[in-house]
Scaffold this motif. Structure first.
Motif, mmCIF file in Angstrom:
data_model
loop_
_atom_site.group_PDB
_atom_site.id
_atom_site.type_symbol
_atom_site.label_atom_id
_atom_site.label_comp_id
_atom_site.label_asym_id
_atom_site.label_seq_id
_atom_site.Cartn_x
_atom_site.Cartn_y
_atom_site.Cartn_z
ATOM 1 N N SER A 77 0.831 -1.208 0.000
ATOM 2 C CA SER A 77 0.000 0.000 0.000
ATOM 3 C C SER A 77 0.864 1.256 0.000
ATOM 4 N N ARG A 78 1.960 1.220 0.730
ATOM 5 C CA ARG A 78 2.856 2.378 0.810
ATOM 6 C C ARG A 78 3.535 2.643 -0.533
ATOM 7 N N TYR A 79 3.924 1.579 -1.232
ATOM 8 C CA TYR A 79 4.490 1.755 -2.573
ATOM 9 C C TYR A 79 3.457 2.388 -3.504
ATOM 10 N N ARG A 80 2.213 1.899 -3.409
ATOM 11 C CA ARG A 80 1.159 2.428 -4.292
ATOM 12 C C ARG A 80 0.875 3.892 -3.978
ATOM 13 N N MET A 81 0.863 4.240 -2.706
ATOM 14 C CA MET A 81 0.646 5.628 -2.315
ATOM 15 C C MET A 81 1.759 6.521 -2.855
ATOM 16 N N ARG B 93 -6.829 12.042 -3.734
ATOM 17 C CA ARG B 93 -7.780 11.209 -2.999
ATOM 18 C C ARG B 93 -7.344 9.754 -3.025
ATOM 19 N N ASP B 94 -6.904 9.286 -4.191
ATOM 20 C CA ASP B 94 -6.386 7.919 -4.272
ATOM 21 C C ASP B 94 -5.144 7.754 -3.400
ATOM 22 N N ARG B 95 -4.301 8.772 -3.396
ATOM 23 C CA ARG B 95 -3.101 8.713 -2.574
ATOM 24 C C ARG B 95 -3.462 8.548 -1.095
ATOM 25 N N GLU B 96 -4.451 9.294 -0.637
ATOM 26 C CA GLU B 96 -4.854 9.214 0.753
ATOM 27 C C GLU B 96 -5.545 7.880 1.056
ATOM 28 N N GLY C 59 -4.227 5.426 3.834
ATOM 29 C CA GLY C 59 -5.113 4.914 4.877
ATOM 30 C C GLY C 59 -5.070 3.402 4.975
ATOM 31 N N MET C 60 -4.985 2.738 3.820
ATOM 32 C CA MET C 60 -4.884 1.273 3.835
ATOM 33 C C MET C 60 -3.577 0.827 4.490
ATOM 34 N N GLY C 61 -2.492 1.537 4.161
ATOM 35 C CA GLY C 61 -1.208 1.208 4.781
ATOM 36 C C GLY C 61 -1.255 1.388 6.289
ATOM 37 N N ARG C 62 -1.838 2.514 6.733
ATOM 38 C CA ARG C 62 -1.953 2.760 8.176
ATOM 39 C C ARG C 62 -2.794 1.677 8.853
ATOM 40 N N SER C 63 -3.855 1.249 8.174
ATOM 41 C CA SER C 63 -4.728 0.226 8.743
ATOM 42 C C SER C 63 -3.989 -1.102 8.932
ATOM 43 N N TRP C 64 -3.245 -1.528 7.891
ATOM 44 C CA TRP C 64 -2.519 -2.802 7.991
ATOM 45 C C TRP C 64 -1.403 -2.721 9.028
ATOM 46 N N TYR C 65 -0.638 -1.632 9.010
ATOM 47 C CA TYR C 65 0.429 -1.484 9.999
ATOM 48 C C TYR C 65 -0.145 -1.387 11.412
#
Length: 221
Positions: A125-129, A137-140, A144-150
């Motif tokens: 997710s972080r690479y995609r961001m 909006r897609d970046r955020e 958010g997905m990265g923050r959720s998994w971490y």
């Protein structure tokens, strides 16, 4: 020019000197890593099947197969794609989608390694961001997905400082929140070695911004 600026200049020079790859070459690389991912997926399903022998069930853990999959089938190729940007953008988007799908599937079907899968999904997710420059909006969403998994990984493994360090990276540009996660990273039983340097870099940036704001304020007489 300081050492960081010199390193960035060398990296940029190396990137511009890379010969472009043909579409056929990119497609071959994608196919290779797709095969690696599917082979690992099949291995995990077979080794964790209820009918598998104890010896087969132990193989994944004995040979650190989740870490091997991340290193050889995903991370190494993501780094190659990143260094080839913007030439590789289309292929990187395609591979990130593929890798995220496979790891998410493993998260559902092979829960014994769920801690590793969470962190892998956060990294993808972080690479995609990081490569999303057009649609904020897609970046955020990906941040958010990265923050959720971490966050889930940190909840399950609160002694691992690396996870809080990663959460701090995704907390940008909120310096106070970053400082909180960096502090958690250092206070853990297993502190992350690079966090001290990250804190100093953050404090330097905050100081520079404060000085700049002070200079912009009108002088009262």
């Amino acid at each position: 020019m300081d050492h960081k600026a010199q390193a960035a200049a060398v990296q940029e020079k190396d990137r511009t000197q890379l010969a472009p790859l043909s579409d056929k070459h990119w497609q071959a690389l994608i196919a290779l890593h797709r095969t690696l991912l599917h082979e690992h997926h099949d291995f995990f399903l077979a080794s964790q099947h209820p009918s598998a022998t104890p010896a087969l069930q132990r193989l994944a853990l004995e040979y650190s197969m989740p870490a091997r999959m991340w290193k050889h089938a995903i991370h190494s190729f993501l780094e190659l794609l990143r260094k080839r940007l913007p030439e590789s953008l289309e292929y990187m988007l395609c591979f990130i989608c593929l890798a995220y799908h496979i790891v998410a599937l493993l998260y559902e079907t092979v829960p014994v390694f769920s801690d590793t899968w969470r962190e892998c999904l956060g990294d993808i997710s972080r690479y995609r961001m990081a490569i999303e420059d057009e649609d904020m909006r897609d970046r955020e969403v990906w941040a958010g997905m990265g923050r959720s998994w971490y966050g889930e990984a940190a909840d399950e493994n609160p002694t691992v400082g690396r996870l809080y360090h990663l959460l701090a990276i995704l907390a940008r540009p909120y310096a106070l929140q970053q400082l909180f996660f960096y502090s958690r990273s250092l206070a853990c039983i297993q502190p992350f070695a690079g966090t001290r340097d990250s804190i100093m870099t953050l404090l330097d940036l905050v100081l520079v911004e404060r000085v700049q704001r002070t200079r912009m304020q009108p002088i009262l007489t």
